[in-house]
Design a protein around this motif. Structure first.
Motif, PDB file in Angstrom:
ATOM      1  N   LEU A  25       0.816  -1.210   0.000  1.00 47.03           N
ATOM      2  CA  LEU A  25       0.000   0.000   0.000  1.00 47.03           C
ATOM      3  C   LEU A  25       0.856   1.268   0.000  1.00 47.03           C
ATOM      4  N   GLU A  26       0.209   2.375  -0.351  1.00 45.42           N
ATOM      5  CA  GLU A  26       0.843   3.682  -0.250  1.00 45.42           C
ATOM      6  C   GLU A  26       0.322   4.473   0.945  1.00 45.42           C
ATOM      7  N   HIS A  27      -0.951   4.216   1.326  1.00 47.41           N
ATOM      8  CA  HIS A  27      -1.552   4.936   2.454  1.00 47.41           C
ATOM      9  C   HIS A  27      -2.306   3.928   3.317  1.00 47.41           C
ATOM     10  N   LEU A  28      -1.989   3.909   4.601  1.00 45.85           N
ATOM     11  CA  LEU A  28      -2.613   2.966   5.530  1.00 45.85           C
ATOM     12  C   LEU A  28      -3.029   3.700   6.803  1.00 45.85           C
ATOM     13  N   SER A  29      -4.283   3.463   7.231  1.00 48.05           N
ATOM     14  CA  SER A  29      -4.784   4.043   8.479  1.00 48.05           C
ATOM     15  C   SER A  29      -5.485   2.960   9.282  1.00 48.05           C
ATOM     16  N   ILE A  30      -5.069   2.790  10.550  1.00 50.51           N
ATOM     17  CA  ILE A  30      -5.656   1.769  11.429  1.00 50.51           C
ATOM     18  C   ILE A  30      -5.986   2.418  12.761  1.00 50.51           C
ATOM     19  N   ARG A  31      -7.247   2.287  13.176  1.00 49.29           N
ATOM     20  CA  ARG A  31      -7.621   2.721  14.531  1.00 49.29           C
ATOM     21  C   ARG A  31      -7.877   1.468  15.347  1.00 49.29           C
ATOM     22  N   LEU A  79       1.418   8.343  14.988  1.00 49.79           N
ATOM     23  CA  LEU A  79       1.621   7.185  15.850  1.00 49.79           C
ATOM     24  C   LEU A  79       1.210   7.517  17.276  1.00 49.79           C
ATOM     25  N   GLY A  80       1.247   6.507  18.155  1.00 54.63           N
ATOM     26  CA  GLY A  80       0.858   6.685  19.543  1.00 54.63           C
ATOM     27  C   GLY A  80       2.003   7.160  20.416  1.00 54.63           C
ATOM     28  N   SER A  81       2.233   6.453  21.519  1.00 56.05           N
ATOM     29  CA  SER A  81       3.191   6.889  22.534  1.00 56.05           C
ATOM     30  C   SER A  81       4.625   6.566  22.118  1.00 56.05           C
ATOM     31  N   LEU A  82       5.444   7.604  21.983  1.00 57.15           N
ATOM     32  CA  LEU A  82       6.835   7.458  21.582  1.00 57.15           C
ATOM     33  C   LEU A  82       7.754   8.151  22.581  1.00 57.15           C
ATOM     34  N   THR A  83       8.943   7.594  22.765  1.00 57.33           N
ATOM     35  CA  THR A  83       9.977   8.273  23.537  1.00 57.33           C
ATOM     36  C   THR A  83      10.792   9.147  22.595  1.00 57.33           C
ATOM     37  N   SER A  84      11.631  10.002  23.152  1.00 60.72           N
ATOM     38  CA  SER A  84      12.482  10.845  22.304  1.00 60.72           C
ATOM     39  C   SER A  84      13.457   9.993  21.496  1.00 60.72           C
ATOM     40  N   PHE A  85      13.865   8.836  22.039  1.00 62.40           N
ATOM     41  CA  PHE A  85      14.746   7.926  21.305  1.00 62.40           C
ATOM     42  C   PHE A  85      14.008   7.348  20.089  1.00 62.40           C
ATOM     43  N   ASP A  86      12.726   6.995  20.257  1.00 61.54           N
ATOM     44  CA  ASP A  86      11.922   6.496  19.135  1.00 61.54           C
ATOM     45  C   ASP A  86      11.790   7.565  18.046  1.00 61.54           C
ATOM     46  N   ILE A  87      11.574   8.795  18.466  1.00 64.66           N
ATOM     47  CA  ILE A  87      11.428   9.897  17.508  1.00 64.66           C
ATOM     48  C   ILE A  87      12.703  10.069  16.705  1.00 64.66           C
ATOM     49  N   GLN A  88      13.835   9.921  17.380  1.00 67.62           N
ATOM     50  CA  GLN A  88      15.126  10.024  16.696  1.00 67.62           C
ATOM     51  C   GLN A  88      15.255   8.942  15.623  1.00 67.62           C
ATOM     52  N   LYS A  89      14.815   7.716  15.935  1.00 69.06           N
ATOM     53  CA  LYS A  89      14.878   6.615  14.967  1.00 69.06           C
ATOM     54  C   LYS A  89      14.001   6.896  13.753  1.00 69.06           C
ATOM     55  N   ILE A  90      12.838   7.491  13.989  1.00 71.86           N
ATOM     56  CA  ILE A  90      11.931   7.812  12.876  1.00 71.86           C
ATOM     57  C   ILE A  90      12.512   8.930  12.014  1.00 71.86           C
ATOM     58  N   PHE A  91      13.120   9.924  12.632  1.00 76.56           N
ATOM     59  CA  PHE A  91      13.774  10.996  11.867  1.00 76.56           C
ATOM     60  C   PHE A  91      14.824  10.425  10.920  1.00 76.56           C
ATOM     61  N   GLN A  92      15.563   9.424  11.391  1.00 85.20           N
ATOM     62  CA  GLN A  92      16.615   8.817  10.571  1.00 85.20           C
ATOM     63  C   GLN A  92      16.041   7.933   9.473  1.00 85.20           C
ATOM     64  N   ALA A  93      14.929   7.233   9.779  1.00 87.25           N
ATOM     65  CA  ALA A  93      14.369   6.257   8.834  1.00 87.25           C
ATOM     66  C   ALA A  93      13.504   6.897   7.760  1.00 87.25           C
ATOM     67  N   SER A 135       1.946   7.380   3.504  1.00 88.14           N
ATOM     68  CA  SER A 135       1.188   7.918   4.631  1.00 88.14           C
ATOM     69  C   SER A 135       0.809   6.774   5.557  1.00 88.14           C
ATOM     70  N   LEU A 136       1.023   6.958   6.856  1.00 90.98           N
ATOM     71  CA  LEU A 136       0.717   5.925   7.842  1.00 90.98           C
ATOM     72  C   LEU A 136       0.084   6.551   9.074  1.00 90.98           C
ATOM     73  N   THR A 137      -1.061   5.991   9.496  1.00 86.26           N
ATOM     74  CA  THR A 137      -1.733   6.422  10.723  1.00 86.26           C
ATOM     75  C   THR A 137      -2.099   5.189  11.532  1.00 86.26           C
ATOM     76  N   ILE A 138      -1.589   5.117  12.766  1.00 87.88           N
ATOM     77  CA  ILE A 138      -2.001   4.065  13.697  1.00 87.88           C
ATOM     78  C   ILE A 138      -2.446   4.757  14.978  1.00 87.88           C
ATOM     79  N   ILE A 139      -3.756   4.711  15.241  1.00 85.97           N
ATOM     80  CA  ILE A 139      -4.324   5.364  16.420  1.00 85.97           C
ATOM     81  C   ILE A 139      -4.512   4.304  17.497  1.00 85.97           C
ATOM     82  N   ASP A 140      -3.850   4.514  18.641  1.00 89.13           N
ATOM     83  CA  ASP A 140      -3.832   3.520  19.700  1.00 89.13           C
ATOM     84  C   ASP A 140      -3.948   4.236  21.043  1.00 89.13           C
ATOM     85  N   ASP A 141      -3.971   3.472  22.124  1.00 91.35           N
ATOM     86  CA  ASP A 141      -4.013   4.035  23.471  1.00 91.35           C
ATOM     87  C   ASP A 141      -2.737   4.845  23.711  1.00 91.35           C
ATOM     88  N   PRO A 142      -2.843   6.167  23.981  1.00 90.99           N
ATOM     89  CA  PRO A 142      -1.637   6.992  24.144  1.00 90.99           C
ATOM     90  C   PRO A 142      -0.813   6.639  25.372  1.00 90.99           C
TER      91      PRO A 142
END
Length: 585
Positions: free
Chosen positions: A159-165, A218-232, A191-198
């Motif tokens: 897919l190119e766009h995926l949204s999951i609640r 995305l849902g609950s992320l740490t600053s380390f997770d955010i750094q990984k996403i910035f790189q990826a 585009s990716l959206t995953i709505i989960d318990d924050p």
């Protein structure tokens, strides 16, 4: 004389039938002319008309009302389907009629597992294999069951766009979440959206590659997770997430210059230092929406001037409790004239925010309302236009707030009333605070009385859902003796949420409640024992139920041979041993 009378009577009857047939013919001719005129329109106009209709409206209007092969073909050749609130029987009819979709040209699918469409995702993909959609690019899944999610995961990479609640009531096993994020965070998604318990942290895979991703939620992320996403995700331009400040790790972080232009951060407990380290890597930012702990206006101004020179849209909510911060700091020329960001203080809490107010839920209690009653003025009357859910804990003393004719809450559709005494005066004052006409859901407590309830419902013509404890319903019906209240509940209430007055007790007055709410279509129950479910399932109009029990297990109930036939004839989702979701045929 008698013969003449009979002759006149036959003539009158004949003339009447002739006139009736004539009217039918005229109506039929008129209908055919209208239909003929409609059929003269080109396909492009029909597709334009379709764009203004939901799929439910579209199918009801063209498939079931107008029996026409051309309309069937036009509907089949749509590139997008959105099955929100479509009836299961209608969907099955269309699927077997083969007039629903053309798999080869379909590019977008929206499927929902809600009260109106139980098990729809499973039904759809049992009848249509995912492999039959070669051009599918966009998939939206609302509350998929665990089995659906596991079955579809292997296709997400196409897919190119995926949204999951995901359902936030009960968590799936951690292995399911691990596989989900592994399958979508190494793909060609744009585009990716995953709505989960924050409040539930996400475990991201070690190796991520998102070279085409532009929008991410995305849902609950740490600053380390955010750094990984910035790189990826080097092409990421929009990023929305909940920041888990308690688990954030700021060590060994690298500074990356991202291409993000819009960011939405929900971090109610995060301090400015942590927020600034994330925003420092988003120097191309044009739009920022944030909820966090407050900091002085001078600190934010210096940071924005230095590191966010392109920022145009800045919407925030700052919690300033135990902070020595004044609203005057945000009224300087740089904020109001240069940037044109209007910042005001919430009159009922220690919050600063930019207009428009970004919350949809508000709690208003007697203490804060009485203390802040002077803050209410006509210039603030439009401040609360976004509020949809209001929790009101005002007793009559607190209604000194409501002395003017201004309605402060115009768009409330869900109202919770706590500590509401049996008095006519607060009800009349309530209508000066809230526009009661739009309210569809009402939550009450045991202090509500039948007289007060009758005054309320006269102002709420759209009320169709109610919540409360067993003793609350006993109170408003005067121990099930008030026929006027009982008649209203039978006629108008379609959805019911009920629980015992104490968590350790059983629900009382079950037989009386089943009579009062005999016409409801959905019930949300909190039981002591799983076996206590049976009286509620005998309600004749019930089509769905969400049930939680504190003791026992629904697995034992379902597997009991005596109950096998009943559960075999309904659709159910067992979220946990004690949490059951039912759709009753």
């Amino acid at each position: 004389m008698l013969t003449e009378h009979c002759s006149k009577k036959r003539k009158f009857k004949s003339d009447y039938q002739h006139e009736k047939i004539s009217k039918r013919l005229k109506t039929s001719i008129k209908h055919k002319k209208i239909l003929s005129n409609i059929e003269c329109l080109p396909n492009e106009i029909f597709y334009q008309i379709f764009s203004y209709l939901t799929d439910r409206e579209l199918l009801n209007s063209f498939c079931f009302t107008l029996k026409n092969k051309r309309f069937d073909e036009l509907i089949r050749n749509r590139t997008s389907i959105n099955f929100r609130s479509i009836q299961r029987s209608q969907l099955i009819h269309l699927i077997y009629k083969n007039s629903l979709i053309n798999q080869k040209i379909l590019r977008q699918i929206h499927l929902f597992n809600d009260d109106n469409t139980p098990g729809l995702i499973n039904l759809f993909f049992n009848l249509y294999s995912f492999d039959l959609f070669p051009n599918l690019k966009i998939l939206v899944l609302d509350q998929p069951e665990q089995t659906d999610l596991i079955k579809l995961m292997k296709y997400f990479s196409k897919l190119e766009h995926l949204s999951i609640r995901l359902s936030t009531l009960v968590r799936m096993p951690s292995i399911v979440y691990t596989n989900l994020y592994s399958s979508v965070l190494c793909s060609s998604l744009k585009s990716l959206t995953i709505i989960d318990d924050p409040d539930e942290p996400i475990t991201l895979p070690e190796n991520m590659s998102l070279p085409y991703l532009k929008n991410l939620t995305l849902g609950s992320l740490t600053s380390f997770d955010i750094q990984k996403i910035f790189q990826a995700a080097p092409k990421l331009s929009y990023f929305k997430f909940h920041l888990n400040s308690e688990q954030s790790d700021t060590q060994n972080e690298q500074c990356i210059n991202t291409n993000i232009t819009r960011i939405d951060i929900d971090a109610p407990r995060a301090e400015f230092d942590l927020i600034s380290k994330i925003l420092f890597q988003t120097r191309k930012l044009k739009s920022l929406k944030i909820c966090c702990r407050g900091e002085s206006a001078w600190v934010w101004e210096c940071f924005i001037r230095s590191f966010l020179p392109n920022l145009i849209d800045f919407r925030f909510k700052f919690d300033i409790r135990q902070r020595n911060i004044s609203i005057l700091e945000y009224e300087q020329d740089w904020w109001t004239k240069v940037k044109k960001w209007i910042v005001i203080g919430h009159p009922l809490s220690s919050v600063f925010y930019t207009l428009p107010f970004i919350d949809t839920k508000l709690t208003l209690n007697a203490r804060t309302a009485f203390r802040q009653q002077n803050c209410f003025s006509s210039k603030l009357s439009n401040e609360y236009s976004n509020i949809r859910q209001l929790i009101l804990t005002l007793n009559p003393l607190g209604f000194k707030l409501c002395q003017s004719n201004d309605v402060y809450f115009n768009n409330i559709d869900s109202l919770t009333l706590i500590d509401y005494k049996n008095s006519q005066k607060p009800v009349s004052h309530l209508s000066t605070l809230i526009n009661l006409i739009n309210i569809r859901h009402l939550t009450i407590d045991h202090r509500m009385r039948s007289g007060t309830f009758l005054l309320l419902i006269k102002e709420m013509p759209q009320l169709n859902s109610i919540s409360g404890q067993d003793v609350a319903f006993s109170a408003i019906t005067n121990k099930f003796q008030n026929e006027i209240v009982i008649s209203f509940l039978k006629k108008n209430i379609q959805k019911l949420t009920i629980s015992p007055s104490k968590a350790c007790d059983d629900i009382r007055y079950v037989s009386q409640l089943c009579v009062v709410f005999s016409h409801i279509t959905h019930i949300n129950l909190s039981l002591k024992w799983a076996i206590d479910i049976w009286p509620w399932l005998k309600l004749s109009n019930l089509s769905s139920a969400t049930v939680f029990c504190r003791h026992g297990s629904f697995i034992n109930l379902i597997n009991d041979p005596a109950n096998h036939k009943w559960f075999f004839n309904c659709t159910y989702e067992l979220r946990s041993h004690q949490d059951l979701r039912l759709w009753i045929q």
